[in-house]
Every structure is written in C-alpha cells, then in structure tokens.
Motif scaffolding. Structure first.
Motif, PDB file in Angstrom:
ATOM      1  N   SER A 150       0.827  -1.197   0.000  1.00  0.00           N
ATOM      2  CA  SER A 150       0.000   0.000   0.000  1.00  0.00           C
ATOM      3  C   SER A 150       0.866   1.253   0.000  1.00  0.00           C
ATOM      4  O   SER A 150       1.944   1.282   0.577  1.00  0.00           O
ATOM      5  CB  SER A 150      -0.900   0.001   1.248  1.00  0.00           C
ATOM      6  OG  SER A 150      -1.533   1.247   1.402  1.00  0.00           O
ATOM      7  N   THR A 151       0.383   2.285  -0.650  1.00  0.00           N
ATOM      8  CA  THR A 151       1.085   3.561  -0.603  1.00  0.00           C
ATOM      9  C   THR A 151       0.392   4.518   0.365  1.00  0.00           C
ATOM     10  O   THR A 151       0.650   5.714   0.357  1.00  0.00           O
ATOM     11  CB  THR A 151       1.154   4.197  -2.005  1.00  0.00           C
ATOM     12  OG1 THR A 151      -0.169   4.319  -2.527  1.00  0.00           O
ATOM     13  CG2 THR A 151       2.018   3.379  -2.930  1.00  0.00           C
ATOM     14  N   ASP A 152      -0.500   3.985   1.232  1.00  0.00           N
ATOM     15  CA  ASP A 152      -1.064   4.768   2.314  1.00  0.00           C
ATOM     16  C   ASP A 152       0.070   5.137   3.260  1.00  0.00           C
ATOM     17  O   ASP A 152       0.673   4.270   3.901  1.00  0.00           O
ATOM     18  CB  ASP A 152      -2.126   3.939   3.038  1.00  0.00           C
ATOM     19  CG  ASP A 152      -2.728   4.680   4.231  1.00  0.00           C
ATOM     20  OD1 ASP A 152      -2.294   5.812   4.496  1.00  0.00           O
ATOM     21  OD2 ASP A 152      -3.612   4.110   4.893  1.00  0.00           O
ATOM     22  N   THR A 153       0.396   6.433   3.358  1.00  0.00           N
ATOM     23  CA  THR A 153       1.583   6.834   4.117  1.00  0.00           C
ATOM     24  C   THR A 153       1.447   6.555   5.606  1.00  0.00           C
ATOM     25  O   THR A 153       2.457   6.550   6.315  1.00  0.00           O
ATOM     26  CB  THR A 153       1.870   8.326   3.904  1.00  0.00           C
ATOM     27  OG1 THR A 153       0.712   9.083   4.253  1.00  0.00           O
ATOM     28  CG2 THR A 153       2.253   8.606   2.464  1.00  0.00           C
ATOM     29  N   TYR A 203      12.384   5.325   2.946  1.00  0.00           N
ATOM     30  CA  TYR A 203      11.759   4.702   1.787  1.00  0.00           C
ATOM     31  C   TYR A 203      11.350   3.269   2.115  1.00  0.00           C
ATOM     32  O   TYR A 203      12.140   2.502   2.678  1.00  0.00           O
ATOM     33  CB  TYR A 203      12.741   4.711   0.626  1.00  0.00           C
ATOM     34  CG  TYR A 203      12.244   4.072  -0.641  1.00  0.00           C
ATOM     35  CD1 TYR A 203      11.386   4.742  -1.504  1.00  0.00           C
ATOM     36  CD2 TYR A 203      12.654   2.779  -0.990  1.00  0.00           C
ATOM     37  CE1 TYR A 203      10.949   4.151  -2.674  1.00  0.00           C
ATOM     38  CE2 TYR A 203      12.221   2.189  -2.157  1.00  0.00           C
ATOM     39  CZ  TYR A 203      11.359   2.868  -2.994  1.00  0.00           C
ATOM     40  OH  TYR A 203      10.925   2.283  -4.158  1.00  0.00           O
ATOM     41  N   ASP A 205       6.982  12.113  -7.169  1.00  0.00           N
ATOM     42  CA  ASP A 205       5.841  11.949  -6.276  1.00  0.00           C
ATOM     43  C   ASP A 205       5.636  10.486  -5.903  1.00  0.00           C
ATOM     44  O   ASP A 205       5.193  10.174  -4.785  1.00  0.00           O
ATOM     45  CB  ASP A 205       4.581  12.514  -6.924  1.00  0.00           C
ATOM     46  CG  ASP A 205       4.646  14.035  -7.082  1.00  0.00           C
ATOM     47  OD1 ASP A 205       5.500  14.664  -6.414  1.00  0.00           O
ATOM     48  OD2 ASP A 205       3.866  14.581  -7.891  1.00  0.00           O
ATOM     49  N   GLY A 206       5.969   9.578  -6.820  1.00  0.00           N
ATOM     50  CA  GLY A 206       5.868   8.151  -6.510  1.00  0.00           C
ATOM     51  C   GLY A 206       6.862   7.733  -5.442  1.00  0.00           C
ATOM     52  O   GLY A 206       6.546   6.910  -4.567  1.00  0.00           O
ATOM     53  N   ARG A 227       8.113   9.836  -3.197  1.00  0.00           N
ATOM     54  CA  ARG A 227       7.642  10.499  -1.985  1.00  0.00           C
ATOM     55  C   ARG A 227       6.519   9.702  -1.321  1.00  0.00           C
ATOM     56  O   ARG A 227       6.436   9.639  -0.082  1.00  0.00           O
ATOM     57  CB  ARG A 227       7.174  11.918  -2.310  1.00  0.00           C
ATOM     58  CG  ARG A 227       6.719  12.700  -1.094  1.00  0.00           C
ATOM     59  CD  ARG A 227       6.289  14.123  -1.439  1.00  0.00           C
ATOM     60  NE  ARG A 227       7.430  14.948  -1.833  1.00  0.00           N
ATOM     61  CZ  ARG A 227       7.680  15.343  -3.057  1.00  0.00           C
ATOM     62  NH1 ARG A 227       6.878  14.976  -4.051  1.00  0.00           N
ATOM     63  NH2 ARG A 227       8.719  16.098  -3.315  1.00  0.00           N
ATOM     64  N   ALA A 228       5.683   9.089  -2.123  1.00  0.00           N
ATOM     65  CA  ALA A 228       4.549   8.342  -1.588  1.00  0.00           C
ATOM     66  C   ALA A 228       4.968   7.101  -0.812  1.00  0.00           C
ATOM     67  O   ALA A 228       4.154   6.524  -0.086  1.00  0.00           O
ATOM     68  CB  ALA A 228       3.601   7.944  -2.728  1.00  0.00           C
ATOM     69  N   ARG A 229       6.228   6.684  -0.954  1.00  0.00           N
ATOM     70  CA  ARG A 229       6.699   5.498  -0.235  1.00  0.00           C
ATOM     71  C   ARG A 229       7.413   5.865   1.070  1.00  0.00           C
ATOM     72  O   ARG A 229       8.061   5.035   1.684  1.00  0.00           O
ATOM     73  CB  ARG A 229       7.596   4.663  -1.137  1.00  0.00           C
ATOM     74  CG  ARG A 229       6.873   4.154  -2.391  1.00  0.00           C
ATOM     75  CD  ARG A 229       7.691   3.141  -3.148  1.00  0.00           C
ATOM     76  NE  ARG A 229       7.854   1.910  -2.402  1.00  0.00           N
ATOM     77  CZ  ARG A 229       6.930   0.944  -2.323  1.00  0.00           C
ATOM     78  NH1 ARG A 229       5.781   1.092  -2.946  1.00  0.00           N
ATOM     79  NH2 ARG A 229       7.159  -0.145  -1.627  1.00  0.00           N
TER      80      ARG A 229
END
Length: 562
Positions: free
Chosen positions: A2-5, A13, A298-299, A301-303
C-alpha cells in the motif's frame, strides 16, 4: 504494498518485494564467495574486490563491516537489528560514522553472510559502503522536520541512491565518490566538502531546483568545492549528475590514488574547462531517458511514511514548566534540541559522546533503548548524523522531559551538542591499518578535560575534529580546532589546525605549527581555549575570534613552555 503513508515506515523509503528479493540474492551470492575464500579457492587479492563491494574491510585486528544507513534514516526495527549484531557478532557495540553509517569493528569473516542476511531481514545492507563507487548519499539530519527547511532533501537522496546503486558504468571509478544534499539555507551537510554537493530549494511552480557544487573534499589535499551550476531543474538532476560522473570516470587519474579524486581533476582542468566537458556530455545524452518526471518524484515520496503530528495545545507550556523546574533538563534543551516545523514538536539530539567516552560508539543496550524511545516518542524513526550522533526528529514538547530522563539513565543525555565535548573522531590506529596515530585517547582526554557543562556553555560553539591520518576520516580540516595524527620516527604526534568550518562560512583549517607529542596535545588545546576566553569580545564565538585576530596569539599559547 500500500502507498497509504500511515502504514509505511516513517522517514525512510519503504522497500517492496523486488528490493527484498535482490538483497536475498546478494546475500546468497556473497555467502558462496566467503565459503570459497575460507576453503582457499580464492586468494585475498581475488576476494578483496568482492568483500569491498559488500562493505567488508580487513583492518588491523579483525574484519570491519560498514552497514549502509541511506541518508542517515532508519527505523526502530533496524536499530534493534544492529543491537543484535553487536551482541552476537561483535563486542557489544557499534560505531556511527561521518557518512551516517554504522561500523562493526570485530567481525569474523565466516559470520558475515549471516550478518548480511539478518540485515536484509530489516531492509538493510552494506552495498557500496566501500570501494571506488558512489557511496552513501548523506543529507541533513533534521530533514523533513526542521523549521528552517525549504525543501525535504530525503526524496531526492533516495532517488540518487537508486540511480547510483550498482550503476554499471560507475562500479569502478578512479576513487570513492561522495554526494551530499541539503534543503535548508543553513548548510548542515558540509556540501562544499563533497565530490558533489547539492543545495535544493523550491523553484518555478514549486518544483525543486538545485545549486550544484563539485570538486570539494578533505584528505591529503583539502579543497573547497566550486559552484558548477545553479538552479538546475529537478527534471535534469539525474542526467546532469550522470554527466559529471561520466567526465570524472573518463578523465580522473588512475595512475596515482592520491590524485584520483574529482577535486584534483577539477583543479587540473580548471572549473571552466571542467564545466565545458560536463555540458558537452550533458548535451549528448538522451535527456528523455533520464528525465525526472514529477510523477516519478511523487511516486518516491509516496513510499515515505508521514508522521501524524498532533500535539496538545499546551505542549509548549508544559515544556516551559519542565525547563523552569529542572535546570539540568533546561541546559540539555538549550544544547541538544532543534526547532521543528510544527509548533508542538521538537527535534531531540542524542549525544553519543559521553564525558571521557569514545565519539560515535554506542552499546547494544543503548541501541535497544534508542529503538524503544523512538517507538514511544518519535514514530519509530531514528536519524544518524554526520557528526556521529543520533536524532529523534519528531518529539512532542510535552513529552521531552520524560525522554530526557530515560536518556540520562542510560548515559545518553550529555548536554554537549555543538560544544567542545561534541568531538568528531575516526577510529584511528586502534583499528585502522592506514592510521598513523590513535584518535580515540585524545578525544577521551579532551572530553574529560572539558566535561563541566557550565564551562562548555561558557566556551560556546566550538568544533574539535580528530583524524588518525591524512585521509581525514575525522574531517580535521573542517574543525574549528583540527587534530591530525602523524608518525614521527615511530612515535605518535599531533598536528593542530585552526579556523576550519564545514558550514555556510566554509573554510579549511590552517596548520598552526609543528606537531606535538601526545602527552602535550591536550594541555596545548586547553591553553588555546583559555586564550580565546581572554581575548574574545562579549559572546564572540571561537571562530570569529580566531578570524579577527589571526593565528599569532593562539600559536603563542599552544607552544608556551611548560
């Protein structure tokens, strides 16, 4: 994944299964290589490049394993893994380095594959912590938290980590290669003392731009890096850095290891000729293949997990009351904290430099405690600094006093950050086969001599850096007071430099005179500091006093007859 932070590890990372499969395969490969070496099927000369690619050095008394901590960020689970390695395979401690990594100094070759397997289990490794390749990319220890930050540099540090890891063209450069990145107007990464230093800030439409410095470094020939380009667009970051490293790879000297760093190439060609070669290489590249699209950034950053920064409205008042009630705590807050971007939080710096201790050394029990405190006070996030300390980046102000009490009980609350006791030192001749002298005893004697916290605060900001040899792993040229170990007819002597700085007022320290024997060095530095206290103007810092007066007054104090 999931990329839910909220489900990702805070501050670093998040690996996926591709990353973990790669690490597993790498460990299996090295396990087979170690078995061949132990069996005698590989000579040491044949094995050396293989072990260096996995962070394994052969030092004076044992193997040393250097573990990568990308841009200094780790989680509590990773710190506990390091504690396990210290207990099980070392002598119950690890050592934080000036590259924001961790070293274990007493490793058995046969145990190395098991150690790497344990590290892989928590998404860690030792790849490219040695050898002539691009080493760990370092960044600001307060990244993503500091009140003065313009741009979080961790995202681009991770992009550069992925770009440089096992890069097929840059695996065997003329020499090791170091990159640092900052997103603050205050240089906390020594950007101009790196092969490439990057200073990031918001540009058009809010996308980052970068000032690029090149050709800095310490060691045998200390040089301050020069600005190669300013306002480099984010989309060209990888391409432009690749052009720089390609030019270095093509023209850097391989006939003399002492002249193989990029700083020598830049000086030999001249900055304009070097820039022309980089621009020519950059123009020939297919920029579309290298373009750092905002979606890619942004991808990445999302991790990164984002901490939920919620603090009570009275957090500041609670902290103020605790400081008023406890003078020892108040002193620690003055020296060992940094302003956070959220008014209810603060960054806490854990000194790994107790009075009379070894700079950067931390025991397994202390590692476990730091991991526990990270879980309870900083969302499980830990930062290693290039000053050989540790940071908990997101501590609620109303919980800071509780954190301090627990640190104090474990001898981790020395109030000396940025002061004379916050000494940077390499392992020196106690471990390193390259060293000429021992750094550790001098550091211990100095920190014991200036242990009084009131005296340290009265002296004010003062950086002492110690290197055991000219390779300058202790960054002595960048210290306000630098100490270099030299060999004189089989005896350890120490040469002093004054006036160095790694910050925005970057400067290389100047040799003040002949080297001193070990038993005179600490007294000489004490006289030097006493002289500063007499000569300074009101609240004038050491570096300002030195620059105002020059070396003569201090030289007299250093070489005064006993």
């Amino acid at each position: 994944m999931s990329t839910d932070t909220t489900t990702l590890p805070v501050g670093r990372y998040a690996y996926d299964q591709v990353d973990r499969t790669f690490l597993s395969q790498r460990v299996a490969q090295f396990r087979e290589q170690v078995a061949r070496r132990v069996a005698g099927d590989l000579s040491e000369d044949e094995f050396k490049p293989l072990r260096l690619m996995n962070g394994l050095y052969l030092q004076l008394h044992a193997y040393m394993l250097r573990v990568a901590v990308p841009y200094g960020m780790m989680g509590s689970d990773q710190m506990r893994a390091l504690a396990h390695i210290a207990r099980t395979y070392d002598r119950d401690y690890g050592h934080f380095t000036t590259r924001q990594n961790v070293q274990f100094n007493w490793i058995r070759l046969e145990d190395t594959p098991d150690i790497l397997e344990h590290l892989a289990g928590v998404d860690m490794h030792a790849i490219q912590t040695s050898g002539n390749c691009i080493r760990n990319v370092t960044c600001d220890e307060f990244a993503g938290a500091a009140a003065d930050e313009l741009l979080d540099p961790r995202i681009h540090a991770e992009i550069l980590r992925q770009w440089s890891t096992l890069h097929p063209e840059f695996t065997f450069l003329p020499r090791k290669f170091k990159i640092a990145i900052s997103g603050s107007p205050h240089d906390r990464v020594a950007a101009r003392f790196h092969d490439i230093g990057l200073v990031a800030r918001p540009g058009p439409q809010g996308r980052p731009v970068f000032d690029v410095f090149v050709g800095g470094g310490l060691g045998r020939t200390p040089i301050i890096g020069v600005k190669l380009r300013d306002t480099l667009p984010e989309e060209d970051l990888v391409a432009y850095l690749e052009a720089i490293v390609r030019v270095y790879n093509a023209y850097g000297r391989r006939d003399n290891m002492y002249k193989a760093r990029i700083k020598i190439l830049v000086q030999a060609l001249g900055v304009e000729a070097f820039r022309e070669k980089v621009d020519a290489e950059f123009a020939l590249m297919n920029r579309a293949d290298y373009r750092l699209d905002p979606a890619i950034v942004d991808g990445i950053r999302a991790r990164f997990g984002i901490p939920p920064l919620n603090a009570p409205a009275d957090a500041e008042q609670t902290l103020a009351a605790s400081r008023k009630a406890d003078p020892a705590f108040d002193r620690w807050v003055r020296t060992n904290t940094h302003p956070h971007r959220h008014e209810g939080f603060i960054c806490a710096v854990i000194s790994v430099k107790p009075d009379g201790g070894i700079p950067g050394d931390i025991t397994a029990d202390q590692m476990d405690l730091v991991a526990d405190l990270a879980d309870s006070h900083s969302f499980g996030e830990i930062r290693v600094t290039h000053m050989q300390n540790v940071v908990l980046g997101h501590v609620r102000k109303d919980q800071l006093h509780d954190l301090w009490r627990k640190l104090a009980a474990a001898n981790l609350a020395t109030p000396n950050i940025g002061l004379v006791g916050d000494i940077i030192a390499c392992p020196g001749l106690d471990y390193c086969a390259l060293a000429n002298a021992r750094s550790i005893p001098i550091a211990q004697k100095l920190s014991a001599r200036f242990a009084n916290p009131e005296l340290q605060e009265r002296i004010g900001p003062l950086n002492i850096n110690i290197s055991g040899c000219i390779n300058a792993c202790g960054h002595h040229h960048a210290g306000h007071i630098g100490i270099l170990g030299v060999d004189k007819r089989g005896q350890e002597f120490f040469q002093l430099t004054l006036g160095g700085s790694a910050g925005g007022d970057v400067a290389i320290g100047q040799i003040i005179g002949p080297a001193l024997p070990e038993d005179e060095t600490v007294d000489a530095i004490a006289r030097l500091i006493d002289t500063y206290l007499v000569l300074r103007h009101d609240n004038e810092q050491f570096l300002d006093t030195y620059r105002r007066l020059g070396a003569a007054s201090f030289k007299d104090a250093v070489y005064a007859p006993a």
